[in-house]
Design an enzyme around this catalytic site. Sequence first.
Site, short mmCIF file in Angstrom:
data_model
loop_
_atom_site.label_atom_id
_atom_site.label_comp_id
_atom_site.label_asym_id
_atom_site.label_seq_id
_atom_site.Cartn_x
_atom_site.Cartn_y
_atom_site.Cartn_z
CE1 TYR A 40 -4.21 -1.49 0.18
CE2 TYR A 40 -3.39 -2.70 2.08
CZ TYR A 40 -4.35 -2.50 1.11
OH TYR A 40 -5.45 -3.30 1.06
CG HIS A 57 -9.73 -5.21 -2.04
ND1 HIS A 57 -8.58 -4.50 -2.26
CD2 HIS A 57 -9.65 -5.62 -0.75
CE1 HIS A 57 -7.85 -4.45 -1.17
NE2 HIS A 57 -8.50 -5.13 -0.22
#
Length: 391
Positions: free
Chosen positions: A135, A285
């Site tokens: 991330y 996701h």
Amino acid sequence: MMRHDLSALLETEDFRTAARRYLPRVLFEYMDRGSERETALKQGRTALDHLRIMPSVLTGSSPRDLSCNILGKTFPTPLIVAPTAIAGMIRTGGEARIASAAARVGIPVCLATQSIVPIETVARAAPGNVWFQLYIWQNRQRTLDLVERVRTAGVETLLVTVDTTVQPLRHYNRRNGFSMGFRATPRSVLDIASHPRWAWNALLRPLLQGRGVPDFPHYPEGLRPNVLRPQQDPSVRLAQDVTWQDIEHLRVFWKGKLVLKGVLSPEDVTHARRIGIDGIVVSTHGARNLDSAPPVADVLPSLADEAGNMTVIADSGIRQGSDIFKLLALGADAVMVGRLPLYGLAAGGVEGVERILNMLLDELRVTMALSGKATLSELGLNSLLNVRGQE
């Protein structure tokens, strides 16, 4: 569930039921559910179910060959374990357990930024078999420091999650008192207390052994949240202003394979290909982010056509070997599974993970045999029939 009970687990739902019994509700729902009204979760499943497999008979197929090419390397199977943030909360050392089990089956594992076990430990558990999911944080230099640490650990494939610029709306987490860690509420305390075996294995035993409260070791020293204090320093929160310029900078900085996870539009595939990205993961996701996102099965063929020489990986909603067959036939080179290894870990540790992965591969082989396919290269759109709207 103890090891000797694993022989009774024959399909994904068996493992899921075992995981539900073992885990507190807050943790099970975090890994099992979707977002908002969970429309994407339902529609992703429906899209796969509406695809039927067209068999070809009397082909004299030899034993099924599951080998495939992923990012320029040959692997024995098309499976990859997706990054999931909570394996270390399910069982102590969970990420390393999953990695060692997957390595025995020849399956790469992608470790999450928010894992409980550090990359160095996981890389030792499965040498040469570990990817890393990144991330991008608000402080870009801290992000690059983590990337350098990952490189030093021997990782060659970096996977950047690009579909999560803000925290999704998962209302059940707020009700349960969970957000990458536990918030003490009467409901959550009672929930944990009613699952003493999990509480002992995941929380109490590490404390008594002097290992402290499980934390997130990829965050910088002094800024590490833990499972009882999940708040993050602003510098290492998810960056909301990530652009293609960040990815281009990362492409220059990272010399290994670079993959983008969470791509659903042809335009984004085109941009990724132009700047030299090695692969994409077509993903919703796990239906845990945008609840109105299109099912992976609906967009995958056009994205695979646009990808050119990039490796195309698909995930979200896989529950059985026939789902893997369908996604490969739609154009994926490989597939990622996230929830299923977690079910296996909860049900039986390393043995549970290995068993559920082998189960998926056995189901894929049976599907290939019954459809008259000997190799994955034979799978294509002509292998499928879409019956949506015909029932």
